[in-house]
Design a protein around this motif. Structure first.
Motif, short mmCIF file in Angstrom:
data_model
loop_
_atom_site.label_atom_id
_atom_site.label_comp_id
_atom_site.label_asym_id
_atom_site.label_seq_id
_atom_site.Cartn_x
_atom_site.Cartn_y
_atom_site.Cartn_z
N SER A 42 1.21 -5.41 -2.68
CA SER A 42 1.70 -6.41 -1.74
C SER A 42 2.07 -7.54 -2.48
N SER A 101 -0.07 1.27 4.46
CA SER A 101 0.28 0.46 3.43
C SER A 101 0.31 1.63 2.39
N GLU A 142 4.21 -5.34 7.16
CA GLU A 142 4.67 -6.21 8.31
C GLU A 142 5.23 -5.07 9.59
N CYS A 175 6.25 -4.52 -5.15
CA CYS A 175 5.18 -5.46 -4.11
C CYS A 175 5.87 -5.50 -2.58
N SER A 176 7.25 -6.23 -2.79
CA SER A 176 7.83 -6.66 -1.53
C SER A 176 7.98 -5.41 -0.63
N THR A 187 4.60 -4.98 1.06
CA THR A 187 4.47 -5.94 2.00
C THR A 187 5.34 -5.53 3.44
#
Length: 245
Positions: free
Chosen positions: A214, A204, A166, A158-159, A162
């Motif tokens: 995420s 994504s 970003e 998930c990181s 993310t």
């Protein structure tokens, strides 16, 4: 097996000759002469079986790490650009478009495996957390190590999702803090604005058709774990009240 072995060694102060799996040996593996040899061999076999399972994650993390590096390089160039000209900015646009295409390609390749990974991790977190709650110190230690490893795996997945989002959003911020507004060419300024608008929809990674991967998804899994714990406590108390009556 390792957590159970350590628990019996440290807490109960017992040394029990156990093996992770039942494998045929031409000798007695529980004999003191051959026990540590058989134990080392079975741990090696378990690790060998885990490598193909983790290989997809390592390749996925490696590809995303490379894309993140290229995004950081692009943002650094955009922030430190001193003079805007059409050729130079067109190269940045082409670089940005290529990164978006590569990100979509990686998502298409790994979306099914990411779904299976995320679904298995979510299910395992719920099941293991249920097993560790209220079943004694031994079970908590035994399944706690497994729970921590699953949480780390799902958190990394998930990181990275993310971080990719970003990184895509930072492109518009990098252009905004540059000196693009000082250029008098209307066509170039219009192109800059279009790139900033395009970067508002960053790339994504998805888990099939079930949404983006995420840290918000990781938080929803942990929230599901808490809900299951509450349901378990309520059902346990209601069963106690029914037994008393």
């Amino acid at each position: 097996f390792i957590s159970d072995f350590v628990f019996k060694m440290i807490v109960e102060r017992k040394f029990i000759q156990e093996l992770p799996d039942k494998i045929y040996y031409p000798f007695n593996p529980y004999d003191s002469k051959f026990y540590f040899l058989a134990l080392t061999w079975e741990i090696f076999l378990i690790n060998t079986a885990l490598y193909p399972i983790l290989a997809a994650d390592f390749i996925f993390f490696g590809f995303l790490s490379i894309i993140l590096i290229f995004y950081e390089n692009l943002c650094h160039k955009l922030e430190n650009i001193k003079s805007f000209d059409e050729k130079k900015f067109q190269s940045f646009i082409d670089n940005h478009n290529e990164l978006i295409k590569i990100s979509k390609a990686i998502d298409e390749i790994f979306t099914e495996s990411s779904f299976l990974n995320f679904f298995s991790c979510s299910t395992s977190i719920c099941v293991v957390s249920y097993q560790t709650d209220g079943f004694g110190l031994e079970n908590s230690l035994k399944y706690g190590v497994l729970l921590i490893s699953i949480l780390i795996q799902s958190f990394l997945l998930c990181s990275y999702g993310t971080k990719l989002v970003e990184a895509g959003e930072k492109v518009s911020q990098a252009i905004f803090y540059s000196e693009w507004h000082k250029n008098k060419d209307k066509n170039l300024r219009r192109a800059v604005i279009l790139v900033m608008m395009r970067s508002q929809k960053p790339p994504s990674v998805t888990a099939g058709k079930f949404g983006k991967i995420s840290l918000n998804a990781f938080g929803s899994v942990r929230a599901l774990k808490v809900k299951l714990k509450i349901i378990k406590n309520v059902s346990f108390r209601s069963s106690q009240l029914h037994f008393r009556t």
